[in-house]
Scaffold this active site. Structure first.
Site, PDB file in Angstrom:
ATOM      1  N   HIS A   1     -32.018   0.648 -24.464  1.00 54.09           N
ATOM      2  CA  HIS A   1     -33.437   1.379 -24.229  1.00 54.09           C
ATOM      3  C   HIS A   1     -33.335   3.016 -24.489  1.00 54.09           C
ATOM      4  O   HIS A   1     -34.228   3.404 -25.104  1.00 54.09           O
ATOM      5  CB  HIS A   1     -34.037   0.794 -22.865  1.00 54.09           C
ATOM      6  CG  HIS A   1     -35.503   1.526 -22.685  1.00 54.09           C
ATOM      7  ND1 HIS A   1     -36.522   1.229 -23.434  1.00 54.09           N
ATOM      8  CD2 HIS A   1     -35.700   2.479 -21.726  1.00 54.09           C
ATOM      9  CE1 HIS A   1     -37.482   2.247 -23.010  1.00 54.09           C
ATOM     10  NE2 HIS A   1     -36.803   3.023 -21.969  1.00 54.09           N
TER      11      HIS A   1
ATOM     12  N   ARG B   1     -34.213  -4.968 -30.860  1.00 55.18           N
ATOM     13  CA  ARG B   1     -33.611  -3.571 -30.351  1.00 55.18           C
ATOM     14  C   ARG B   1     -32.136  -3.684 -30.273  1.00 55.18           C
ATOM     15  O   ARG B   1     -31.447  -4.299 -29.323  1.00 55.18           O
ATOM     16  CB  ARG B   1     -34.010  -3.187 -28.865  1.00 55.18           C
ATOM     17  CG  ARG B   1     -34.336  -1.914 -28.523  1.00 55.18           C
ATOM     18  CD  ARG B   1     -34.731  -1.277 -27.091  1.00 55.18           C
ATOM     19  NE  ARG B   1     -33.275  -1.771 -26.261  1.00 55.18           N
ATOM     20  CZ  ARG B   1     -33.407  -2.374 -25.186  1.00 55.18           C
ATOM     21  NH1 ARG B   1     -34.752  -2.366 -24.252  1.00 55.18           N
ATOM     22  NH2 ARG B   1     -32.291  -2.657 -24.438  1.00 55.18           N
TER      23      ARG B   1
ATOM     24  N   TYR C   1     -28.564  -7.503 -19.295  1.00 55.25           N
ATOM     25  CA  TYR C   1     -29.644  -8.729 -19.676  1.00 55.25           C
ATOM     26  C   TYR C   1     -29.569  -8.959 -21.197  1.00 55.25           C
ATOM     27  O   TYR C   1     -30.379  -9.918 -21.621  1.00 55.25           O
ATOM     28  CB  TYR C   1     -31.267  -7.760 -19.381  1.00 55.25           C
ATOM     29  CG  TYR C   1     -31.274  -6.321 -20.006  1.00 55.25           C
ATOM     30  CD1 TYR C   1     -31.922  -6.520 -20.999  1.00 55.25           C
ATOM     31  CD2 TYR C   1     -30.892  -5.342 -19.403  1.00 55.25           C
ATOM     32  CE1 TYR C   1     -32.489  -5.393 -21.635  1.00 55.25           C
ATOM     33  CE2 TYR C   1     -31.350  -4.011 -19.889  1.00 55.25           C
ATOM     34  CZ  TYR C   1     -32.095  -4.205 -21.025  1.00 55.25           C
ATOM     35  OH  TYR C   1     -32.450  -2.814 -21.535  1.00 55.25           O
TER      36      TYR C   1
HETATM   37  C1  LIG Z   1     -47.796   3.310 -18.298  1.00 53.13           C
HETATM   38  C2  LIG Z   1     -46.164   3.137 -18.008  1.00 53.13           C
HETATM   39  N1  LIG Z   1     -45.909   2.218 -17.412  1.00 53.13           N
HETATM   40  C3  LIG Z   1     -44.301   2.276 -16.985  1.00 53.13           C
HETATM   41  C4  LIG Z   1     -43.620   2.815 -17.932  1.00 53.13           C
HETATM   42  C5  LIG Z   1     -41.963   3.005 -18.081  1.00 53.13           C
HETATM   43  N2  LIG Z   1     -41.432   2.031 -19.209  1.00 53.13           N
HETATM   44  C6  LIG Z   1     -41.104   3.223 -20.098  1.00 53.13           C
HETATM   45  S1  LIG Z   1     -40.404   2.327 -21.446  1.00 53.13           S
HETATM   46  C7  LIG Z   1     -41.105   1.040 -20.664  1.00 53.13           C
HETATM   47  C8  LIG Z   1     -40.853  -0.336 -21.985  1.00 53.13           C
HETATM   48  C9  LIG Z   1     -41.893  -0.246 -22.795  1.00 53.13           C
HETATM   49  O1  LIG Z   1     -41.590  -1.116 -23.778  1.00 53.13           O
HETATM   50  P1  LIG Z   1     -41.994  -1.251 -25.305  1.00 53.13           P
HETATM   51  O2  LIG Z   1     -43.658  -1.008 -25.265  1.00 53.13           O
HETATM   52  O3  LIG Z   1     -41.561  -2.668 -25.854  1.00 53.13           O
HETATM   53  O4  LIG Z   1     -41.513  -0.222 -26.203  1.00 53.13           O
HETATM   54  P2  LIG Z   1     -39.931   0.218 -26.675  1.00 53.13           P
HETATM   55  O5  LIG Z   1     -39.476   0.772 -25.766  1.00 53.13           O
HETATM   56  O6  LIG Z   1     -39.301  -1.282 -26.729  1.00 53.13           O
HETATM   57  O7  LIG Z   1     -40.046   1.047 -27.765  1.00 53.13           O
HETATM   58  C10 LIG Z   1     -41.465   1.168 -19.744  1.00 53.13           C
HETATM   59  C11 LIG Z   1     -42.176   0.090 -18.906  1.00 53.13           C
HETATM   60  C12 LIG Z   1     -44.201   3.919 -18.756  1.00 53.13           C
HETATM   61  N3  LIG Z   1     -43.524   4.851 -19.311  1.00 53.13           N
HETATM   62  N4  LIG Z   1     -45.357   4.188 -18.527  1.00 53.13           N
END
Ligand SMILES: Cc1ncc(C[n+]2csc(CCOP(=O)(O)OP(=O)(O)O)c2C)c(N)n1
Ligand SMILES: [Mg+2]
Length: 355
Positions: free
Chosen positions: A259, A255, A268
């Protein structure tokens, strides 16, 4: 008893470095196909970069940046036929552009305007999924349905490294494997789930190793190499159409952007790692490849980038020209039998907003 082979763990690459690492041949993509991939990468990159600007100008809301992940999105999408279904997460919000969706629609989604929602059947593209991993069982179910009906279409679900810790990912993957659903599980392993690093997410050495647990093949590709992603997904699609069930594809990226626009990763992430990822980004690598094989020159690059910039200018103008949505929509689709308080709440809202 079927034997489960270990997943292919070495990072698969096609594009070399233009120096000591040679480019590898990729079968089944002609010159037109190579340039179509380039147009898609440019369109996605332009959408992303303009969106960050529009956010700073207050013209769209919080936006999930996907800078550097375009190769995963375009490489995969071009491996599908139009009949195949795509289940995107918020990270692939603009994937519809590659299926002919107007930029204004996606921009409207990020503006929170109802013009940003579409009928999934119009593009064989499910709604953008914000809850992590909950679309994986949906994709498995749709794929299984296609198989039950004897149709040839398959489904592809995009999700992140963090999603592999979610129950719905496991349920969807296992269900698809057991039912031999024609599904491609495409994990964008960008190393982070907001501020949670991969090392805090799993004890697996590689996410692709999870494939063995479901008894399905897995392959690990360089997510910055659009041709490697394309090749791996094409193979997964061929398996799906042949009735051989799902495949797990781990596309390894990093990344290189926050985010989302609301995030400050300097708290971080090691800035050197980000710089390294930016130097290795997928669009520049593919441009180098296309120039080496004689398919791209300055004039064509400018023409393609100019067209993408123009599409975005027209897109934001069209999104901003949408009349404001009626506030009644906030309540209308919430419940079949709305409680009486809804009517008075809506009346209050109309009074306060003068709408
Ligand atoms: C069920 C759920 N739990 C928590 C969140 C909060 N949240 C939003 S993005 C994220 C991180 C997800 O990381 P990843 O699956 O690696 O995808 P990336 O953002 O890196 O594309 C979280 C925990 C959410 N959207 N849905
Ligand atoms: Mg991630």
């Amino acid at each position: 008893m079927a034997q489960v082979l270990p997943a292919e763990r070495d990072l698969r690459r096609v594009i070399g470095d233009g120096d000591t690492v040679p480019d590898r041949d990729v079968e089944g993509v002609d010159e037109q196909g190579l340039l179509d991939l380039y147009r898609s990468l440019v369109l996605l990159r332009t959408y992303d970069e303009r969106s960050v600007v529009y956010h700073r100008q207050g013209r769209i809301g919080t936006y999930a940046i996907y800078w550097g992940h375009e190769a995963i999105q375009a490489g995969a999408c071009h491996a599908l036929a139009d009949e195949d279904w795509i289940f995107p997460s918020y990270r692939e919000s603009a994937i519809g552009l590659l299926r002919g969706m107007p930029p204004a629609t996606v921009l409207s989604w990020w503006r929170g305007h109802p013009a940003g929602w579409w009928n999934p059947e119009d593009y064989n593209l499910a709604s953008i999924c914000v809850p992590i991993g909950t679309h994986v069982p949906h994709a498995a179910g749709l794929a299984w349905g296609k198989r039950l009906r004897g149709e040839t279409a398959c489904a592809l679900a995009f999700f992140g490294d963090g999603a592999t810790s979610e129950g719905s990912f496991h349920e969807g993957a296992n269900f698809a494997a057991v039912m031999r659903a024609p599904l491609i599980l495409l994990c964008n392993n960008n190393g982070w789930a907001i501020s949670t690093p991969l090392s805090a997410q799993t004890r697996a050495e590689a996410l692709v190793d999870k494939a063995a647990g479901y008894g399905i093949p897995g392959t690990r590709v360089d997510g910055n190499d659009v041709l490697a992603v394309h090749e791996a997904v094409r193979e997964a699609v061929a398996r799906a159409r042949a009735g051989e069930g799902p495949t797990f594809v781990e596309a390894v990226s990093y990344r290189a952007a926050p985010h989302a626009t609301a995030d400050d990763p300097t708290a971080y992430i090691d800035p050197e790692k980000v710089e390294e990822a930016r130097a290795n980004e997928c669009l520049g690598r593919y441009e180098g490849y296309l120039r080496r094989v004689g398919l791209l020159d300055d004039a064509l690059e400018q023409e393609i980038k100019g067209a993408a910039a123009e599409a975005m200018r027209a897109g934001i103008a069209a999104a901003e020209a949408e009349p404001p949505a009626d506030v009644g929509l906030v309540f209308e689709h919430a419940l079949v039998d709305p409680p009486p308080s809804f009517a008075s709440d809506l009346a209050d809202l109309r009074r306060i907003l003068g709408a």
